[in-house]
Design a protein around this motif. Structure first.
Motif, PDB file in Angstrom:
ATOM      1  N   THR A 301      80.255  87.250  16.539  1.00 27.95           N
ATOM      2  CA  THR A 301      80.986  88.364  17.130  1.00 27.95           C
ATOM      3  C   THR A 301      80.857  88.358  18.647  1.00 27.95           C
ATOM      4  N   ALA A 302      79.623  88.262  19.147  1.00 24.32           N
ATOM      5  CA  ALA A 302      79.398  88.298  20.586  1.00 24.32           C
ATOM      6  C   ALA A 302      79.994  87.085  21.280  1.00 24.32           C
ATOM      7  N   SER A 303      79.801  85.910  20.698  1.00 25.68           N
ATOM      8  CA  SER A 303      80.271  84.682  21.348  1.00 25.68           C
ATOM      9  C   SER A 303      81.786  84.585  21.363  1.00 25.68           C
ATOM     10  N   VAL A 304      82.437  84.948  20.254  1.00 28.09           N
ATOM     11  CA  VAL A 304      83.896  84.917  20.222  1.00 28.09           C
ATOM     12  C   VAL A 304      84.458  85.910  21.225  1.00 28.09           C
ATOM     13  N   ALA A 305      83.886  87.110  21.282  1.00 26.17           N
ATOM     14  CA  ALA A 305      84.376  88.123  22.220  1.00 26.17           C
ATOM     15  C   ALA A 305      84.264  87.646  23.665  1.00 26.17           C
ATOM     16  N   LYS A 306      83.123  87.033  24.006  1.00 27.72           N
ATOM     17  CA  LYS A 306      82.934  86.553  25.374  1.00 27.72           C
ATOM     18  C   LYS A 306      83.924  85.437  25.704  1.00 27.72           C
ATOM     19  N   LEU A 307      84.124  84.507  24.779  1.00 24.29           N
ATOM     20  CA  LEU A 307      85.082  83.428  25.008  1.00 24.29           C
ATOM     21  C   LEU A 307      86.487  83.970  25.237  1.00 24.29           C
ATOM     22  N   VAL A 308      86.875  84.940  24.428  1.00 25.12           N
ATOM     23  CA  VAL A 308      88.252  85.440  24.486  1.00 25.12           C
ATOM     24  C   VAL A 308      88.509  86.190  25.780  1.00 25.12           C
ATOM     25  N   TRP A 309      87.640  87.181  26.104  1.00 21.66           N
ATOM     26  CA  TRP A 309      87.965  88.011  27.273  1.00 21.66           C
ATOM     27  C   TRP A 309      87.801  87.246  28.579  1.00 21.66           C
ATOM     28  N   SER A 310      86.788  86.390  28.654  1.00 18.15           N
ATOM     29  CA  SER A 310      86.563  85.691  29.926  1.00 18.15           C
ATOM     30  C   SER A 310      87.690  84.707  30.220  1.00 18.15           C
ATOM     31  N   GLY A 311      88.145  83.988  29.199  1.00 20.96           N
ATOM     32  CA  GLY A 311      89.248  83.056  29.400  1.00 20.96           C
ATOM     33  C   GLY A 311      90.546  83.775  29.739  1.00 20.96           C
ATOM     34  N   TYR A 351      79.248  83.343  33.909  1.00 19.77           N
ATOM     35  CA  TYR A 351      78.153  84.320  33.803  1.00 19.77           C
ATOM     36  C   TYR A 351      78.142  84.972  32.415  1.00 19.77           C
ATOM     37  N   GLY A 352      76.972  85.505  32.051  1.00 17.04           N
ATOM     38  CA  GLY A 352      76.836  86.134  30.745  1.00 17.04           C
ATOM     39  C   GLY A 352      76.866  85.156  29.590  1.00 17.04           C
ATOM     40  N   GLY A 353      76.625  83.881  29.882  1.00 15.31           N
ATOM     41  CA  GLY A 353      76.707  82.845  28.866  1.00 15.31           C
ATOM     42  C   GLY A 353      77.990  82.056  29.035  1.00 15.31           C
ATOM     43  N   SER A 354      77.875  80.819  29.493  1.00 19.36           N
ATOM     44  CA  SER A 354      79.060  80.008  29.793  1.00 19.36           C
ATOM     45  C   SER A 354      79.848  79.693  28.522  1.00 19.36           C
ATOM     46  N   ASP A 355      81.106  79.275  28.714  1.00 14.83           N
ATOM     47  CA  ASP A 355      81.930  78.898  27.564  1.00 14.83           C
ATOM     48  C   ASP A 355      81.263  77.805  26.736  1.00 14.83           C
ATOM     49  N   GLU A 356      80.639  76.851  27.407  1.00 18.03           N
ATOM     50  CA  GLU A 356      79.972  75.753  26.691  1.00 18.03           C
ATOM     51  C   GLU A 356      78.902  76.285  25.755  1.00 18.03           C
ATOM     52  N   ILE A 357      78.101  77.224  26.260  1.00 20.43           N
ATOM     53  CA  ILE A 357      77.030  77.794  25.447  1.00 20.43           C
ATOM     54  C   ILE A 357      77.604  78.611  24.293  1.00 20.43           C
ATOM     55  N   GLN A 358      78.648  79.393  24.554  1.00 25.87           N
ATOM     56  CA  GLN A 358      79.236  80.205  23.480  1.00 25.87           C
ATOM     57  C   GLN A 358      79.787  79.319  22.363  1.00 25.87           C
ATOM     58  N   ARG A 359      80.419  78.226  22.737  1.00 18.16           N
ATOM     59  CA  ARG A 359      80.960  77.314  21.714  1.00 18.16           C
ATOM     60  C   ARG A 359      79.832  76.648  20.933  1.00 18.16           C
ATOM     61  N   THR A 360      78.741  76.343  21.614  1.00 17.74           N
ATOM     62  CA  THR A 360      77.594  75.747  20.918  1.00 17.74           C
ATOM     63  C   THR A 360      77.001  76.731  19.919  1.00 17.74           C
ATOM     64  N   VAL A 361      76.887  77.998  20.311  1.00 19.77           N
ATOM     65  CA  VAL A 361      76.377  79.033  19.402  1.00 19.77           C
ATOM     66  C   VAL A 361      77.255  79.126  18.160  1.00 19.77           C
ATOM     67  N   ILE A 362      78.556  79.162  18.355  1.00 25.17           N
ATOM     68  CA  ILE A 362      79.482  79.262  17.230  1.00 25.17           C
ATOM     69  C   ILE A 362      79.374  78.023  16.334  1.00 25.17           C
ATOM     70  N   ALA A 363      79.302  76.854  16.963  1.00 20.74           N
ATOM     71  CA  ALA A 363      79.236  75.612  16.187  1.00 20.74           C
ATOM     72  C   ALA A 363      77.968  75.537  15.344  1.00 20.74           C
TER      73      ALA A 363
END
Length: 375
Positions: A301-311, A351-363
């Motif tokens: 939930t957190a990682s998808v939300a961060k990826l979506v809004w930041s992009g 910031y707040g966790g880069s896209d790379e990190i968020q994708r790694t968390v999801i993966a």
């Protein structure tokens, strides 16, 4: 809920100084800082701070739905950016969940009253999004923790009274083991704050150097060595109901940019018109996803939300430059709102966790893919 919304809207209409509307925010935290702090104290006196905190800890005990309504109305009123959000939205809930009664009595009232401001000591030069790689150390010296190390990208450290910091307290420990969550006073000889100048010309975040800085032994949240659990719990509060208010702000930006495109004639360009339409669709999808997952926990939930809004927000900055055309390339003494949006939003995906990190968390944690090799 309609009555609650009407009460908030009426209070904001009556008490919000028009001179404060739209002040502050990313890349503009220096604007009217003292006035915004005074405004937040007024919010606290009226019971609008700590909205979701339990009444036993001085909050309003509002439901999730009420909190969503408040953030929506606050954004619609164009009320100023908050100066104590790190204390109210992050540390306060963390202390309620993990802190001792003594810590709650000491710190929570001053957070609500906006008497003490906080910053977050997580990222380090060698440990940005990889938080478990931190190296700042603390050792016990009788009744005090002695802290040595460096934090970076520390938002509002130059105005903060306290820092909640994740530090390594067990010698030889690695990754998320042996970490502790300390509350550290900023106004002491062992703390050196150095602002970092941004593309926008402002300096809202900083480097912080701890050189034998001290804090009381009891200023550890949770048990020593249990800092990773506390830190992860705190990050769970970071992307809560306030994101819906954030999206109201995004909608205001998109509407203003669309109006500018129509006024300048840029909207007659098919490429601009298509980009504006795609931005609108993206915002609708973002809001639907936020409402669907409201109250859910977990890394996805957190990682998808961060990826979506930041992009989405970074693309909005690029779209603003497309709408402005060549005029957007001219930098006056003070950047206009669209130039500032373009420049500052470049950092949204970092910031707040880069896209790379968020994708790694999801993966790794959601899809169950093999873990990435780490040194």
């Amino acid at each position: 809920m309609d009555e609650f919304r009407a009460r908030i809207r009426g209070w904001l209409t009556e008490h919000l100084d028009p001179e404060l509307k739209g002040r502050g925010g990313p890349g503009r935290e220096h604007e009217a800082f003292d006035e915004r702090r005074a405004w937040e104290r007024k919010l606290g006196a009226a019971g609008w701070n700590g909205l979701g905190w339990p009444a036993a800890h001085g909050g309003r005990g509002a439901t999730i739905e009420q909190q969503v309504v408040f953030h929506e109305e606050y954004a619609r009123a164009d009320a100023p950016a908050r100066v104590s959000h790190l204390g109210q939205e992050l540390l306060g809930p963390a202390l309620i969940a993990f802190g001792s009664e003594a810590q709650q009595r000491r710190f929570l009232p001053k957070i609500l009253a906006v008497d003490e401001l906080w910053c977050q000591g997580y990222s380090e030069p060698g440990a940005g999004s990889d938080l478990a790689a931190i190296s700042t150390k603390a050792r016990l010296d009788q009744d005090e923790w002695v802290i040595t190390g460096q934090k970076v990208w520390t938002s509002l450290a130059h105005v903060a009274d306290w820092c909640f910091a994740l530090v390594r307290t067990e010698p030889g420990s690695k990754r998320h083991h042996g970490l502790s969550f300390l509350l550290v006073p900023m106004h002491q000889d062992g703390v050196d704050v150095r602002p970092i100048r941004q593309l926008t010309g402002t300096a809202e975040f900083n480097e912080v150097f701890f050189t034998e800085a001290r804090t009381a032994k009891d200023n550890v949240v949770g048990a020593p060595g249990d800092g990773w659990r506390v830190a992860m719990g705190l990050l769970g509060f970071e992307r809560g109901v306030a994101t819906l208010g954030q999206q109201v702000g995004f909608r205001r930006e998109l509407e203003a940019l669309t109006a500018e495109a129509e006024t300048s004639g840029a909207a007659t360009d098919p490429h601009v018109a298509e980009a504006l339409a795609r931005a609108w669709v993206g915002l609708e999808v973002m809001q639907a996803q936020a409402l669907r997952t409201l109250g859910e926990d977990g890394p996805s939930t957190a990682s998808v939300a961060k990826l979506v809004w930041s992009g989405w927000h970074r693309k909005l900055g690029e779209l603003a430059m497309l709408v402005r055309g060549p005029a957007g390339l001219v930098a006056p003494d003070d950047l206009d709102r669209w130039q500032r949006l373009f420049l500052f939003s470049r950092a949204d995906t970092i910031y707040g966790g880069s896209d790379e990190i968020q994708r790694t968390v999801i993966a790794e944690r959601v899809l169950g893919l093999p873990k990435e090799a780490r040194p």
